[in-house]
Design an enzyme around this catalytic site. Structure first.
Site, PDB file in Angstrom:
ATOM      1  N   HIS A   1     -46.142  18.663  73.249  1.00 20.24           N
ATOM      2  CA  HIS A   1     -46.817  19.899  73.682  1.00 20.24           C
ATOM      3  C   HIS A   1     -47.241  19.850  75.145  1.00 20.24           C
ATOM      4  CE1 HIS A   1     -46.904  20.577  69.431  1.00 20.24           C
ATOM      5  NE2 HIS A   1     -47.280  21.814  69.641  1.00 20.24           N
TER       6      HIS A   1
ATOM      7  N   TYR B   1     -48.887  24.605  75.735  1.00 22.14           N
ATOM      8  CA  TYR B   1     -47.785  25.534  76.042  1.00 22.14           C
ATOM      9  C   TYR B   1     -47.997  26.163  77.423  1.00 22.14           C
ATOM     10  CZ  TYR B   1     -46.877  25.269  71.003  1.00 22.14           C
ATOM     11  OH  TYR B   1     -46.625  24.845  69.716  1.00 22.14           O
TER      12      TYR B   1
END
Ligand code: ZN
Length: 444
Positions: free
Chosen positions: A96, A161
């Site tokens: 991530h 993100y």
């Protein structure tokens, strides 16, 4: 013994010198220390003759390399920062915290990386929940020089993100989710080359909704994709994640679209109606829905504009069938006709394909996609001449047995010979990274 060792070393040095001077040592990848799924959407930029690329390397740290188009030479990769993730060997690769890259008006290179929602010990997350890592920002110490970096402590640590979008006027927007699944989608804006950022602004809202017997806890949650639109617009396509507890899965549905006019600081739906932030599930359904996919599960694809400024979106859709992220999905293409959203189930494209899209005219659409056929991983250019109804394979760009290819978005201001960053990984999670353009791989 010592002399033999020294002679052997000398001999190897001479061999490698000969190999280099004969140019036989060229490889098609520019780095070989990638880890996991190493590239995110906006991970590269072409700027003043050089393409700068970033990826997740060893120990989940961000790495940057640069390709000089004139001299056809590579610099780097250099480690640009140190992630909190990737150091605990008992944990799986997190993936991530992949780096997003942007270059400011003075030529400094910025990387944001390392976040998966942050942890409680960092402080209170006012806009969501926690998971792992810490969103961090580093900048090159000198303009156009990727060899040395410093940390700038000027963004929220509760990000994941992370994606940079740069406006034509040089304003930088950092979009991300402000924590783990049950967190708002936010952006922070910088008008001074990334030296300071506004406080996070929430534009999509997470909230708890009524649970069921099987899932007593349910939250609205969102997955997003961003592109630069016309002028100083950001365009956003997204889907809805039904975030259930305690039994959690990856259920995501629907396709949504909206536009952020950063000059006016206003958000609009496709019809031009102003939206009030942060947008809730109810508002999203009423004002920004492209398509209600019903029982089908979705993953976000790409949003791009055609020559008339109408948005085209891809969504990966399939039946769930009890698999972790749903069954193999197929690319579905949406576009705004001027009056309504059109939905095309393109024929010809391989099942499970994901990647980029270029809308060259209302008829001609090209897709640069990655997929697996049997045991063979492949990246290829596919083309439609009937507005996306059917596609045929034009050219294979990369192919390897038992490998998965992972694609960035198109590089910002890309040159045709270096359009996209592609990573190949095998079962071990380690892999090579490539810069690929219309003529294939850029060797080094
Ligand atoms: Zn969730």
């Amino acid at each position: 013994m010592k002399i033999i060792k020294r002679l052997t070393f000398l001999f190897l040095m001479i061999l490698s010198f000969i190999a280099c001077s004969q140019n036989t040592s060229k490889v098609d990848y520019f780095a070989s220390n990638a880890l996991g799924n190493p590239v995110t959407g906006n991970a590269g930029e072409y700027y003043k003759g050089v393409t700068y690329v970033s990826y997740q390397g060893a120990l989940e740290d961000p790495y940057v390399a640069a390709y000089d188009h004139k001299t056809k030479t590579w610099v780097g990769p250099f480690k640009a920062g140190t992630s909190l993730m990737g150091k605990d060997k008992s944990r799986k690769i997190d993936n991530h915290g992949k780096p997003t890259l942007v270059i400011d008006k003075e030529g400094y290179i910025h990387i944001v990386f390392g976040g998966h929602g942050g942890t409680r010990d960092i402080g209170k997350n006012p806009l969501g929940n926690y998971h792992y890592g810490k969103q961090m920002h580093v900048v090159s110490k000198n303009p156009l020089d990727i060899s040395s970096w410093e940390v700038l402590d000027n963004i929220s640590p509760f990000g994941t993100y992370s994606q940079f979008i740069k406006m034509d006027n040089g304003d930088l927007y950092l979009f991300y989710r402000h924590g783990a699944h049950r967190s708002n989608r936010v952006y922070q804006k910088s008008t001074d080359n990334g030296r300071t950022f506004s406080a996070p602004v929430s534009y999509l809202k997470t909230k708890q909704i009524e649970g069921t017997k099987e899932h007593p806890v349910i939250y609205d949650s969102w997955y997003t994709h961003y592109s630069k639109g016309q002028n100083n617009d950001v365009i956003v396509s997204y889907n809805y994640h039904l975030c259930k507890g305690p039994k959690h899965d990856g259920e995501r549905h629907n396709v949504y679209y909206m536009r952020f006019d950063t000059d006016k600081n206003e958000w609009y739906n496709i019809k031009g109606d102003k939206l009030t932030l942060p947008i809730t599930k109810e508002q999203a359904d009423n004002e920004t829905l492209v398509y209600d996919t019903g029982d089908l599960w979705t993953h976000n694809g790409i949003v791009r504009l055609d020559e008339e400024g109408n948005p085209h979106l891809t969504s990966y859709e399939g039946e769930h069938k009890g698999l972790k992220h749903g069954a193999e999905k197929s690319i579905v293409h949406y576009y705004w006709s001027g009056n309504e959203w059109m939905r095309i189930k393109s024929s010809g494209l391989p099942v499970g394909a994901k990647g980029e899209m270029e809308v060259l005219s209302s008829d001609k659409i090209s897709m640069l996609i990655s997929y697996k056929e049997e045991n063979m991983g492949e990246v290829a250019l596919w083309e439609s001449t009937n507005g996306g109804k059917s596609f045929i394979k034009k050219e294979i760009l990369l192919q390897a047995e038992k490998k998965n290819f992972d694609l960035s978005n198109f590089i910002r201001n890309a040159k045709p010979e270096g359009k996209i960053i592609i990573a190949a990984k095998d079962k071990s999670g380690n892999g090579n990274v490539y810069l690929v353009g219309e003529k294939g791989v850029v060797k080094r």
